[in-house]
Design a protein around this motif. Structure first.
Motif, PDB file in Angstrom:
ATOM      1  N   PRO A 175     -11.208  11.896   6.246  1.00 26.84           N
ATOM      2  CA  PRO A 175      -9.744  12.027   6.443  1.00 26.84           C
ATOM      3  C   PRO A 175      -8.789  11.072   5.697  1.00 26.84           C
ATOM      4  O   PRO A 175      -7.769  11.435   5.263  1.00 26.84           O
ATOM      5  CB  PRO A 175      -9.462  12.301   8.095  1.00 26.84           C
ATOM      6  N   PHE A 176      -9.449   9.750   5.862  1.00 21.77           N
ATOM      7  CA  PHE A 176      -8.711   8.562   5.302  1.00 21.77           C
ATOM      8  C   PHE A 176      -8.434   8.904   3.557  1.00 21.77           C
ATOM      9  O   PHE A 176      -7.376   8.770   3.367  1.00 21.77           O
ATOM     10  CB  PHE A 176      -9.744   7.301   5.484  1.00 21.77           C
ATOM     11  N   GLN A 177      -9.574   8.986   3.035  1.00 25.25           N
ATOM     12  CA  GLN A 177      -9.419   9.549   1.277  1.00 25.25           C
ATOM     13  C   GLN A 177      -8.415  10.751   1.184  1.00 25.25           C
ATOM     14  O   GLN A 177      -7.798  10.875   0.306  1.00 25.25           O
ATOM     15  CB  GLN A 177     -10.769   9.881   0.825  1.00 25.25           C
ATOM     16  N   ALA A 178      -8.783  11.757   2.051  1.00 27.05           N
ATOM     17  CA  ALA A 178      -7.873  12.982   1.934  1.00 27.05           C
ATOM     18  C   ALA A 178      -6.403  12.711   2.519  1.00 27.05           C
ATOM     19  O   ALA A 178      -5.570  12.948   1.629  1.00 27.05           O
ATOM     20  CB  ALA A 178      -8.255  13.996   2.932  1.00 27.05           C
ATOM     21  N   ALA A 179      -6.134  11.789   3.287  1.00 28.77           N
ATOM     22  CA  ALA A 179      -4.714  11.320   3.603  1.00 28.77           C
ATOM     23  C   ALA A 179      -4.097  10.744   2.253  1.00 28.77           C
ATOM     24  O   ALA A 179      -2.995  10.754   1.943  1.00 28.77           O
ATOM     25  CB  ALA A 179      -4.534  10.642   4.732  1.00 28.77           C
TER      26      ALA A 179
END
Length: 469
Positions: free
Chosen positions: A326-330
């Motif tokens: 979710p970090f990279q997607a955010a």
């Protein structure tokens, strides 16, 4: 600070460490329950080939589209027109499902850790009743297992917050230790293998409803379990943004997969020769029980100790993976912006806290049942959450090949087109095989669809951001 800290060996250790985690310890039991030896071997062959095709797809995409990092689910947004609502929704929902699947992954590793710790502390399997409330029974062993699992989860959380370099190094040491240890197990099992334990090589199995399963149905049933063994093959791809060289992502993925195939097939097949089929199906610790039969209880405890080291490393790798998704997607704008926040070490602090809080909730499954039952339940709810992103990555690769984007040679397009087609067919096959079980299908769909409740938060943020501009 330099964020490109992960070299080939650390990336390979993440791939091997995340694949060779809970599955290698518990799958001999799950596979014997699902299929006869013939069905198990065929399932490994089909899964090994299918996952190899997926690994080649992941490696190619990581090199051709290095700006799209964070896992196979991120390609969902690329299947729609850039900037469209469909692109945003697909990216968010795919990330949500894959993220929840990853959380289930590290919970499976942690529950397996408790299982192997029980070899040293039998009290973890105590049936002493502490509380009765209606149909719910609280046993001493279940409570202690829950506490041990929680301590491991939050201890790993603290390690990960201190930085990628230290966590990656610990994972590498644990992975190297377990590869050496499992290689020794395979050598010992080769000499101790008893053909008589295999039982009928081809025999019928029955499902939960009592229906008799033929060979093909057994292969389908075992394929779900064997796929679980390879979940994590995309680990190097998830950490693409932190890799020193993009070429290392493809190399680490293939190298890690080949190491895992040798260990998995060797151990799952040879364990069938160390225990009878009935012993294997009933075992909570099949590898420990198998080696204990051959060399005695001391050897069993040594293997349990190796399992603990292995699972500690896997827990670090899975917790890192779960927070990175979710970090990279955010950062790419397709997930809730709060997940993009970092600490001074460059670690996704908010993502770590939220991911591990969800993991803590899933650990409640250990309160009301056995460790093996908790493991099986977690595999069920994670399967579809992984399969859909794998299919998405294969379809996106086919899209690039069809349009010719990033390709200069026609021969490359033909070769990679065959690979991507086989990867897509494999993903579809396992989805169909897995969703034939209504429980798997409903739980998997519920996981993915539940993300829609949080999608309006992303829309609200993007609307506020566009107003400010």
């Amino acid at each position: 600070m330099n964020r490109h800290q992960l070299g080939f060996w650390v990336l390979t250790a993440l791939v091997v460490g995340n694949m060779v985690g809970s599955g290698i310890f518990m799958l001999p039991r799950s596979l014997s329950e699902a299929a006869s030896p013939a069905g198990v071997i065929l399932a490994w062959a089909a899964t090994g080939l299918g996952v190899l095709m997926l690994a080649l797809v992941f490696g190619s995409l990581a090199v051709r589209k290095p700006e799209l990092s964070g896992g196979p689910q991120i390609y969902a947004k690329e299947l729609f027109r850039e900037g469209s609502h469909g692109s945003l929704l697909a990216g968010f929902m795919a990330t949500w499902g894959y993220w929840i699947g990853n959380i289930a992954g590290f919970v499976a590793v942690i529950t397996t850790f408790a299982s192997y710790l029980s070899a040293f502390f039998p009290v973890l399997t105590s049936n002493k009743v502490w509380l009765n409330f209606g149909s719910f029974t609280l046993k001493a062993g279940n409570v202690l297992t829950f506490l041990i699992c929680s301590i491991l989860l939050w201890g790993t959380h603290a390690i990960c917050l201190k930085g990628m370099k230290g966590a990656g190094r610990l994972n590498f040491i644990a992975t190297a230790t377990k590869v050496i240890g499992f290689a020794l197990f395979i050598i010992i099992a080769l000499f101790a293998f008893q053909k008589s334990n295999i039982g009928p090589f081809l025999a019928p199995r029955t499902d939960a409803s009592g229906k008799t399963l033929g060979l093909l149905s057994q292969v389908n049933a075992a394929a779900i379990a064997t796929l679980w063994a390879f979940i994590g093959v995309e680990s190097a791809m998830v950490f693409a943004a932190r890799a020193r060289r993009k070429q290392d992502i493809r190399r680490a993925t293939i190298a890690g997969l080949l190491i895992a195939i040798v260990l998995y097939v060797g151990i799952s097949v040879l364990t069938m020769g160390l225990l009878t089929q009935n012993q294997l199906i009933a075992s909570q610790n099949p590898l420990v029980d198998g080696i204990t039969n051959v060399l005695g209880p001391v050897a069993g405890q040594l293997l349990a100790g190796l399992g603990l080291i292995s699972l500690l490393g896997s827990t670090i790798g899975w917790v890192l993976l779960s927070s990175e998704v979710p970090f990279q997607a955010a950062k790419l704008g397709v997930f809730l912006p709060t997940f993009a926040k970092e600490n001074s070490k460059g670690m996704p602090k908010i993502s770590l806290w939220i991911s591990n809080a969800f993991g803590q909730i899933l650990l409640l499954s250990t309160i009301s049942g056995s460790i093996s039952a908790a493991f099986d339940f977690i595999i069920y709810i994670a399967t579809l959450a992984y399969l859909l992103p794998y299919l998405v990555a294969s379809i996106y690769h086919l899209k690039l090949i069809w349009t010719g984007e990033t390709y200069s040679l026609y021969k490359e397009r033909v070769t990679e087109g065959i690979i991507a087609s086989l990867a897509a067919i494999y993903s579809l096959w396992v989805i169909v095989a897995g969703t034939a079980n209504l429980k798997t299908f409903l739980l998997g769909v519920a996981l993915i669809v539940s993300g829609i409740l949080f999608y309006p938060l992303l829309l609200r943020y993007r609307k506020a951001q566009s107003k400010n501009i």
